[in-house]
Design an enzyme around this catalytic site. Structure first.
Site, PDB file in Angstrom:
ATOM      1  N   ASP A 185       2.268  -0.914  10.710  1.00 34.65           N
ATOM      2  CA  ASP A 185       2.373  -0.433   9.335  1.00 34.65           C
ATOM      3  C   ASP A 185       2.373   1.087   9.331  1.00 34.65           C
ATOM      4  O   ASP A 185       1.363   1.729   9.597  1.00 34.65           O
ATOM      5  CB  ASP A 185       1.200  -0.975   8.510  1.00 34.65           C
ATOM      6  CG  ASP A 185       1.420  -0.796   7.012  1.00 34.65           C
ATOM      7  OD1 ASP A 185       2.206   0.084   6.628  1.00 34.65           O
ATOM      8  OD2 ASP A 185       0.806  -1.557   6.238  1.00 34.65           O
TER       9      ASP A 185
ATOM     10  N   SER B  87      -1.493  -3.601  -0.096  1.00 33.99           N
ATOM     11  CA  SER B  87      -1.173  -2.199  -0.376  1.00 33.99           C
ATOM     12  C   SER B  87      -2.079  -1.660  -1.491  1.00 33.99           C
ATOM     13  O   SER B  87      -3.303  -1.812  -1.419  1.00 33.99           O
ATOM     14  CB  SER B  87       0.316  -2.080  -0.721  1.00 33.99           C
ATOM     15  OG  SER B  87       0.749  -0.757  -0.564  1.00 33.99           O
TER      16      SER B  87
ATOM     17  N   HIS C 108       4.552  -3.215   6.693  1.00 34.11           N
ATOM     18  CA  HIS C 108       3.786  -3.306   5.448  1.00 34.11           C
ATOM     19  C   HIS C 108       4.158  -4.592   4.716  1.00 34.11           C
ATOM     20  O   HIS C 108       4.889  -4.563   3.722  1.00 34.11           O
ATOM     21  CB  HIS C 108       4.131  -2.058   4.625  1.00 34.11           C
ATOM     22  CG  HIS C 108       3.164  -1.764   3.533  1.00 34.11           C
ATOM     23  ND1 HIS C 108       1.829  -1.554   3.760  1.00 34.11           N
ATOM     24  CD2 HIS C 108       3.334  -1.633   2.177  1.00 34.11           C
ATOM     25  CE1 HIS C 108       1.228  -1.298   2.610  1.00 34.11           C
ATOM     26  NE2 HIS C 108       2.111  -1.352   1.647  1.00 34.11           N
TER      27      HIS C 108
END
Lengths: 806, 806
Positions: B493, B373, B524
């Protein structure tokens, strides 16, 4: 956050000075300090670790504000008078409360009180003694993340900087500090020889026992926490699943019997045991090590504090001998055998072949047991033998009578979420001995026989209490308990239901032992990582008292009964007793579906069967079933499958304290039947979650040691229309008791009485209390989907509520 | 279980002998062994740890079966010929497969193959060399719990028994072994001086940098894994929440502009920087320590393997200087500054005051970055500078262009699950510097100005790509990347959407670097603890190659592209490329709501507004909204709010490989509008969960070191009627591109084209592909609930599918 700390021991200046010296906040360098500000700065410098440079520590102190105008460093460096407000401004920051976000810099004391954090009784302008006392109390105060400041310092390396400089054990405010090196724990396995031969191989069963202990224990004896967990060596989940019983079968008429208790009293048929092994040698050196054990974080916490922790899984588990029995005396024996070894009264060997004896020379002979569920159950089992050396049990969500786990009033009743499970399923699941392929093949035939014996004994077809269950009822022997009992249970535990804790709590009441009870609002969970209550500190205080013989006043400091309120977040109350109602209120069901003071005439009917589509649905979705059952909407498929009676909205709050009793006069359209009752709180309102929510913060059990995750019950985000308070179920043929089968004819009226699960439930003003009467409980009973109609005679039925005023 | 191991390096007898010697399975004592069975017994004795007694080890070997008739110990003690079957019977048990439950004792090789576990190419009657090779391969084979046998042995203490006896680093089969003492890691903090003054205080920003490294690194330099996590020093969740934008606002007409890229190209306005601090002294001794860092388990794994791990949170975080900027060049600089220090090109100090310099004397100058991320994003940011010493990025779910994170085609578009979040919200959330109360007060005014600048720059009212976003688009500088790139992304995601990985993957295609891509079926998430793929081993192979310069063939062994299949559990396939379709198939929407080969005439309409009750509901329950949107039932409230076109059921499986393109001719009833398109797999079927399920098994990152939890995507328990494949959204005024605003009139027809998120989707025969066209996306776009009607001209609209045959 709302803090509840029960484990802060009393102190005075003398104690504070002595103990602050013990943990090195006071020393020669502080002797000459004359100004409170200078003393506080010295404390802060020490709190930010001697192992860091002065500049770094100054930088960290300067990061805090002492007032709106000044950071803590420049404020303290001036050596001006130290105000109580200034002290608590800094204190709250040390406790991780954030200026601006969590509190306002000019109002720390109000904030401390709001949070229920203790504030020292000191002068507004603090003198040296005030500073010492306030710092001492602060070290014992919980921070934003549910640990004391001193434990927080420990997790940052305060003690680890120089472990050798502290005395061991190190007691601070009645609790044991983490001054042991968790990087160098001794990890070893021994085989305890128990007085049993459960696999009938002509040799006493050897029980694998795992030990983790500080290296200091080689020289100085240490106390022991023993967790007896049948799950600890692995489980056979597939076997358990394969054996799970079909519950979509009908209830049947049972042949009446005239049993009295003597008919089903468990016999103590002692078989002749093999001779003990001949000891061939003696050693202090274990031969087997263990890698990462399946641990309980509370035990990890105590490992950093110098306690030895011992795990043993018992008969029939991986690398042990014997067979699983699910809760009978043999399993108790395999728990007490380990305790006997720990107290020098039993033999253990270094391996299974050489008969080389090894003693628990490192044990101080004081043993506590810990663990939840089956692990708690075996604590109660062991305690009822009165085994010497077992000083206390910390029994969480424990079974006290296996009948109350798998049965109720002549019915098969599954633990919530585990439909079809039974004693045999649990035995198969925990028979991890079979994970050893050679053992599996060698013993397969004998094991299957043993398993069949359990299946037969548990008598699913009747649901009656019998010899099998009587042999698994620890309550009978509660009078023998010598250990102090610390009981913890969730009022919403539908797996091990609250009756289990209630019965043992009542059974030990007359005994001359210490007893403590905590009832929380959770289901089947641990509570050692909660933000709102200092459970771990309490256990520390308790074990420091029980196992280290420190006179810390634990029995008086810890309330007898602590119960979490069900209407608010983070609220715990202390009581002297549970089941101590002010009055018993009797209400009667009425034709208008009310619960009223006077009795009413007439009958109410409900049926049991549902259409097959709904049946399928409810079998898969208990939540849906429960909603349809409880919500009295006309459009729901279960509207004819239950009757609901409700009180008027309560005028004021009250508490139901104990067991609600239902008196019924009822008939069934067949010559068999079951009746279920559910007490419900009706009222659209916010309610607590029953599963604690992780708060996203790590709890350290020591310095760079194992960790837990901070949790708390939170209010649900949305209102819910009802909450189940308690349930009960009865087979109509077990009207007298759970072993005597009474006759029954179709459409004949019978009196019966039924106790619901005990509770402590705060009902809010405006809410209504409801009684739901039905038959099949999709989550717990058999589900025959049979064509039965039930009729309740209102005039001869009532509900008796143990009421405690708020 | 289905195993996929890509990281087993090639070997031969010579290699096996050498490396088995390195890890002490072969030594002088094995030189004289003549019989395979004896050799295997010796291996087994070693596997059960020299630190345990022979009796214990014999007991453990005897616990395994070699055949139906015999346990492993008695079988091997006979020294009879060693059959391949006997070997693999034992092997499977060593890999924790259970006899009876997991495999049949007479058929181990079939089982190995079923599980996709490698079987050594040896004779049915094994000779000594066969035994060596098979044992070598077995050590590198994954067990039931997703780790290699050798790593499993390590977690049981194999290396820890005698850490000092192994060379460091120790390479086995191309991968680095855990032979470092994790109990004695050095933990220190330094402050890196970066070339930036983001808080404009006239001093270069100092960046707190945390280092954890093996004590051996004091003598021998070690490679470094650097994780740049802005979350690592805490977050201000309340500030983020307070700043979250209201999304229940209407779309508006935008004034047209004639912007070309030059109008919005980010300027490189370099301000004059303060002078660097004058170095006052130099030291090797850090002054600040750190307690439990916020770690990533993959990093923990490498700490046991002798890598240093470095965490830094960057500008504006706790104990660092500067302000948060959310993704601009200053944030990149605060990442590269740390790398420059790690490679000897930048100054760091031991504290923020004394200007006492400390070098990364322990670093070998080879740096990898890791993390997911935001943490992956900053890897891409750093890589695009071409910074020296950054050898590779392991970028998981990384943003490559912040516009693609918070915007799409002229629309504000939230990351899934975070409606109302934007660059300013993220800046406020990660400004952990304020957790230091003094810093908070001192900088509050300047920080609020900085935050306002971000709010202004992000231009929520237009949604256009502008200078602000151009400054946060790393793709422009992808050509500068010198580091090898290992990219990992979830095809599901919806937070960092797949476009982010696709664009950087395409951008680095021409570069002369190594590049690898793994696309999994998750949202994610991290994939370093999966049962079905050896991700951690691959990264080990990769970093051993990149940072330790071991010639292990990693670039050839690891496939360029690995993609998880979406129709089956535990199935991964290797490819040379992503977005490599066999053909582009163009289909047209028809009056009958089909997708057909020929085009059809006519129009289709849909409206955007819903009644206020539904509006409230959908705002709270995206799942409900999505179901109503996608399921083409006539009774659902959204039946007029979208049009759905479907293909006929597929005759055979095929894969959509890449970006689906939608060509539309459409009008809106207002002079503004947005169109959303969703590609859907219709077909009642079992599908994978998008969140991995814990399998209840602990993964050890070393010996009694940190842990992870084994996970896997499982098939959902129930069939689902559809699965969303990909989405796209466009502001009708951004028909040309995301920065040029075109004019628009109500009810006028406009051509536009829209790319959906890239995918790799296996559509099963019998399923239908559906295109859903609608406007408001409750989970992602603004929700004005405006009265707008949209009309699509069928003849001028189509969908272009990149098709790959199965």
């Amino acid at each position: 956050m709302k803090n509840h700390q029960y484990a802060i021991a009393d102190y005075n200046l003398k104690i504070a000075k002595k103990e602050l010296t013990d943990i090195h906040f006071l020393d020669k360098s502080t002797d000459d300090i004359k100004k409170p500000a200078e003393l506080l700065k010295t404390f802060l410098l020490k709190a930010f670790l001697d192992s860091q440079s002065l500049t770094i520590r100054g930088q960290q102190i300067a990061g805090m504000m002492a007032s709106f105008e000044e950071n803590a460093l420049s404020f303290l460096d001036k050596n001006a008078p130290l105000s109580k407000i200034g002290f608590y401004n800094i204190a709250l920051q040390l406790l991780h409360f954030q200026v601006g976000e969590d509190f306002l810099i000019d109002n720390p004391i109000t904030k401390m009180k709001d949070l229920n954090l203790p504030v020292a009784d000191v002068n507004d302008e603090m003198n040296l003694y005030d500073t010492i006392c306030a710092w001492y109390l602060l070290l014992n105060t919980h921070n934003k993340y549910g640990t004391t400041f001193v434990d927080d310092l420990a997790s940052k390396g305060y003690f680890a900087q120089n472990l050798n400089s502290f005395s061991k054990p190190l007691i601070f405010n009645g609790k044991t500090m983490p001054v042991y090196d968790t990087n160098n724990l001794i990890r070893e396995v021994v085989y305890v020889e128990a007085d049993q031969d459960t696999d009938n191989d002509g040799k006493l069963d050897l029980l694998k026992t795992e030990i983790i202990r500080p290296k200091e224990s080689n020289k100085n004896k240490v106390p022991v926490i023993f967790t007896n967990s049948p799950y600890n060596q692995g489980t056979n989940d597939k076997d358990g699943k394969d054996l799970t019983h079909n519950v979509n079968i009908g209830l049947q008429h049972k042949e009446p019997n005239n049993y009295s208790y003597s008919n089903i009293k468990a016999k103590n048929n002692k078989e002749k045991l093999p001779e003990p092994r001949t000891v061939e040698g003696k050693t202090r050196k274990a031969e087997q090590t263990l890698d990462r054990e399946l641990s309980y974080t509370l035990n990890d916490y105590f490992l950093a504090r110098g306690f030895a922790v011992v795990y043993s899984a018992g008969i029939g588990t991986y690398e042990s001998d014997g067979f699983r029995t699910t809760g009978d005396y043999d399993e108790t024996l395999s728990a007490t055998a380990v305790i006997e070894w720990l107290t020098g009264k039993r033999t253990a060997f270094t391996n299974k072949l050489d008969n080389n004896q090894i003693e628990a020379y490192w044990s101080n002979g004081n043993v506590a047991m810990s663990g939840r569920s089956y692990l708690g159950t075996l604590q109660i089992a062991a305690a009822t033998t009165g085994v010497e050396g077992l000083k206390t049990c910390i029994a969480e969500a424990a079974i006290s009578n296996w009948y109350d786990y798998y049965r109720e009033n002549g019915l098969v009743l599954a633990p919530g979420g585990f439909q079809g499970e039974d004693a045999d399923v649990l035995a198969a699941e925990t028979y991890s001995r079979k994970q050893n392929a050679s053992e599996f093949y060698k013993n397969e035939e004998a094991w299957q026989k043993q398993l069949a014996k359990i299946t037969e004994g548990q008598e699913r077809d009747t649901g009656n209490y019998n010899e099998f269950w009587d042999a698994r009822n620890y309550l009978k022997d509660a009078k023998n308990i010598k250990a102090d009992m610390f009981l913890i249970h969730g009022l919403n535990d539908d797996n091990v239901k609250p009756k289990n804790v209630e019965q043992i709590w009542q059974a030990i009441k007359p005994l001359n032992i210490n007893k403590k009870l905590i009832l929380h609002q959770g289901k089947h969970i641990y509570i050692n990582a909660f933000q709102s209550i200092d459970f771990t500190d309490m256990i520390n205080l308790w074990l420091t008292y029980k196992l280290l013989d420190v006179d810390n006043n634990a029995p008086e400091l810890i309330p007898n009964v602590i119960i979490q309120d069900n209407t608010k977040e983070q609220t715990w109350n202390a009581f002297n007793e549970w089941e101590n109602p002010d009055s018993i209120k009797t209400l009667h069901p009425s034709q208008n579906n009310e619960l009223i003071d006077d009795f009413d005439h007439g009958k109410k009917q409900f049926k049991d069967s549902v259409d097959s589509k709904d049946f399928q649905k409810y079998c898969l979705d208990y939540k849906k079933w429960r909603n349809d059952l409880v919500l009295d909407r006309e459009d729901n498929p279960l509207k004819d499958n239950r009757i609901i009676f409700k009180t008027a909205p309560a005028k004021e709050d009250f508490t139901i304290d104990g067991k609600v009793k239902i008196q019924l006069n009822a008939s069934a359209s067949q010559n068999f039947g079951m009746i279920s009752c559910m007490l419900v709180d009706y009222g659209n309102d916010y309610r607590l979650t029953e599963t604690p929510k992780p708060l996203g913060h790590r709890i350290n059990e020591g310095y760079l040691w194992r960790e837990d995750s901070l949790r708390e019950f939170k209010m649900k985000m949305q209102k819910t229309p009802y909450k189940e308070i308690a349930e009960g179920h009865i087979n109509m043929q077990n009207r007298s008791n759970s072993y005597q089968v009474d006759d029954m004819e179709a459409n004949a009226d019978y009196d019966m009485s039924l106790e619901l699960q005990p509770t402590f439930y705060h009902l809010l003003a405006g809410h209504q209390l409801g009684l739901v009467i039905f038959a099949t409980d999709f989550e717990n009973t058999v589900r025959g989907n049979q064509d039965i109609k039930y009729t309740i005679n209102l005039a001869e039925s009532n509900i008796q509520l143990p009421i405690r005023k708020q």
